[in-house]
Design an enzyme around this catalytic site. Structure first.
Site, PDB file in Angstrom:
ATOM      1  N   LYS A  17      35.236  40.006  40.086  1.00 23.92           N
ATOM      2  CA  LYS A  17      35.654  41.393  39.922  1.00 23.92           C
ATOM      3  C   LYS A  17      34.876  42.018  38.751  1.00 23.92           C
ATOM      4  CE  LYS A  17      38.483  40.325  43.095  1.00 23.92           C
ATOM      5  NZ  LYS A  17      39.899  40.029  43.057  1.00 23.92           N
ATOM      6  N   ASP A  39      47.194  36.243  35.205  1.00 17.41           N
ATOM      7  CA  ASP A  39      46.029  36.428  36.077  1.00 17.41           C
ATOM      8  C   ASP A  39      45.325  37.699  35.612  1.00 17.41           C
ATOM      9  OD1 ASP A  39      44.211  37.028  38.059  1.00 17.41           O
ATOM     10  OD2 ASP A  39      45.638  36.908  39.726  1.00 17.41           O
ATOM     11  N   TRP A  61      48.984  40.548  44.392  1.00 14.08           N
ATOM     12  CA  TRP A  61      48.466  39.280  43.876  1.00 14.08           C
ATOM     13  C   TRP A  61      49.545  38.442  43.203  1.00 14.08           C
ATOM     14  CZ3 TRP A  61      44.504  37.645  46.220  1.00 14.08           C
ATOM     15  CH2 TRP A  61      43.499  38.513  46.629  1.00 14.08           C
TER      16      TRP A  61
HETATM   17  C1  LIG Z   1      40.706  39.106  43.778  1.00 16.23           C
HETATM   18  C2  LIG Z   1      41.905  38.627  43.074  1.00 16.23           C
HETATM   19  C3  LIG Z   1      42.427  37.346  43.305  1.00 16.23           C
HETATM   20  C4  LIG Z   1      41.814  36.387  44.318  1.00 16.23           C
HETATM   21  O1  LIG Z   1      40.581  35.959  43.912  1.00 16.23           O
HETATM   22  P1  LIG Z   1      39.740  34.889  44.772  1.00 16.23           P
HETATM   23  O2  LIG Z   1      38.660  34.512  43.831  1.00 16.23           O
HETATM   24  O3  LIG Z   1      39.272  35.593  45.986  1.00 16.23           O
HETATM   25  O4  LIG Z   1      40.644  33.768  45.079  1.00 16.23           O
HETATM   26  C5  LIG Z   1      43.539  36.964  42.597  1.00 16.23           C
HETATM   27  N1  LIG Z   1      44.108  37.774  41.689  1.00 16.23           N
HETATM   28  C6  LIG Z   1      43.628  39.010  41.443  1.00 16.23           C
HETATM   29  C7  LIG Z   1      44.295  39.874  40.428  1.00 16.23           C
HETATM   30  C8  LIG Z   1      42.512  39.466  42.120  1.00 16.23           C
HETATM   31  O5  LIG Z   1      42.035  40.704  41.878  1.00 16.23           O
END
Ligand SMILES: *Cc1c(COP(=O)(O)O)cnc(C)c1O
Length: 360
Positions: A195, A171, A101
């Site tokens: 998540k 993030d 990511w």
């Molecule tokens: C799932 C995830 C993303 C992407 O998320 P979307 O909502 O599908 O764009 C980005 N960063 C991390 C750490 C993730 O687990």
């Protein structure tokens, strides 16, 4: 009705009490005569929903007054570009790449300026977090970027990097609200909510007010400007009303459990059930350096791709779903977010123990 233990990395399992509340309110939300998915985002009823959601999140995370909370569509991925677009002053961005990511985010940022990878754990397939105490942070860096919990590789920062005074952007998608967080350590914290919080299609961005700039480049689309969302309290256009509503329910639920310190205790205890098993198992092995392993995403392998596939099939047949590992790591991955009950992890470990005994 029969619900499985769902170990999906995302969209992921939700707290059952929250789903039941939503079910009860589905046709007639609090006497409004309609469902939240049918109501105007300009209505008083919805304004109360979004205001309460923001306040409950502020309470949970102790968000200081000089930070804005923004609800933005497009998931976490859209933030990969919104962040460099909006924070670009010198056009230099420092990234710490610890998995898929952060790598994706760094690749996207290259479209908007010069990206320095100031640390990386790619040499060992992102199974560790590099020492970030004295990195070559660029004097001109507009920010330093991390993915604090790498969902695919299963690592998590135990200590934030020394950014040498530069703004830290994190993030937190796959660890959002899993433990207490000192918001003042960051310039921006953001996450896609599917998540650890709610349904897909919404990112929550917690941003220090001085980073919401009006002098962003003219060609930045209006929707992609943080100031657009900040000035309009996340109601510039129709937001993801449904996701905001569900996230608000989850915030209240987490508060009722005792907030983020309580969640952290629960999550530590829960992850230990699985890690303790993996540490003594002769068949299964965790793929991540012990000191940085995630409390949320637990990748593990048998050492044989064939055996991995057999175990995944066996778990599925036994009512444990979505344990197949991501293709870049292989093996299995158990995502054990806030909403996964400890009973689910205990039952999985019992199953794996028995499987190991029978196949030794
Ligand atoms: C799932 C995830 C993303 C992407 O998320 P979307 O909502 O599908 O764009 C980005 N960063 C991390 C750490 C993730 O687990």
């Amino acid at each position: 009705m029969s619900r499985v233990y769902n170990f999906s990395a995302g969209p992921a399992t939700m707290p059952l009490p929250v789903l039941e509340e939503i079910q009860a309110e589905l046709l007639d939300y609090k006497g409004s005569g309609m469902s939240v998915m049918e109501m105007s985002h300009r209505s008083k009823v919805f304004q109360t929903i979004i205001d309460e959601a923001e306040q409950d999140l502020r309470d949970l995370m102790n968000i200081p007054d000089n930070y804005k909370v923004l609800f933005i569509q497009g998931g976490a991925t859209l933030e990969f570009s919104m962040i460099p677009m909006n924070l670009c002053k010198n056009g230099v961005f420092d990234y710490i790449v610890t998995g898929a990511w952060s790598k994706k985010a760094a690749t996207e940022a290259k479209k908007f300026g010069k990206v320095n990878i100031i640390a990386s754990s790619e040499d060992r397939n992102y199974s560790y977090i590099p020492d970030c105490s004295d990195l070559p942070v660029d004097d001109n860096a507009d920010y330093v970027y991390i993915c604090e919990n790498e969902t695919i590789h299963g690592t998590t920062f135990q200590k934030l990097p020394n950014t040498k005074g530069k703004v830290l952007v994190s993030d937190q998608s796959s660890m959002f609200l899993s433990k207490p967080c000192n918001v003042s350590d960051y310039g921006i914290i953001y996450g896609g909510v599917q998540k650890n919080v709610g349904p897909a299609g919404l990112a929550i961005v917690i941003i220090r007010e001085d980073l919401i700039r009006e002098d962003v480049a003219d060609n930045v689309p209006v929707y992609l400007r943080f100031d657009t969302h900040a000035k309009n309290d996340s109601l510039y256009n129709t937001p993801n009303c449904w996701a905001i509503y569900v996230c608000g329910k989850v915030f209240k639920y987490l508060k009722s459990l005792g907030g983020l310190s309580a969640m952290n205790e629960i999550n530590k205890k829960k992850a230990a059930v699985l890690y303790d098993f993996l540490d003594q198992s002769k068949m299964f092995k965790g793929t991540v350096d012990k000191e940085v392993r995630s409390l949320m995403n637990v990748p593990f392998v048998t050492g044989s791709a064939e055996m991995d596939a057999e175990v995944v099939a066996a778990t599925k047949a036994a009512g444990f779903d979505n344990l197949k590992g991501h293709k870049s790591v292989g093996g299995l991955r158990a995502s054990i977010y806030n909403a996964m009950p400890i009973e689910g992890v205990e039952a999985l470990v019992e199953f794996l123990k028995k499987y190991e005994e029978e196949h030794a």
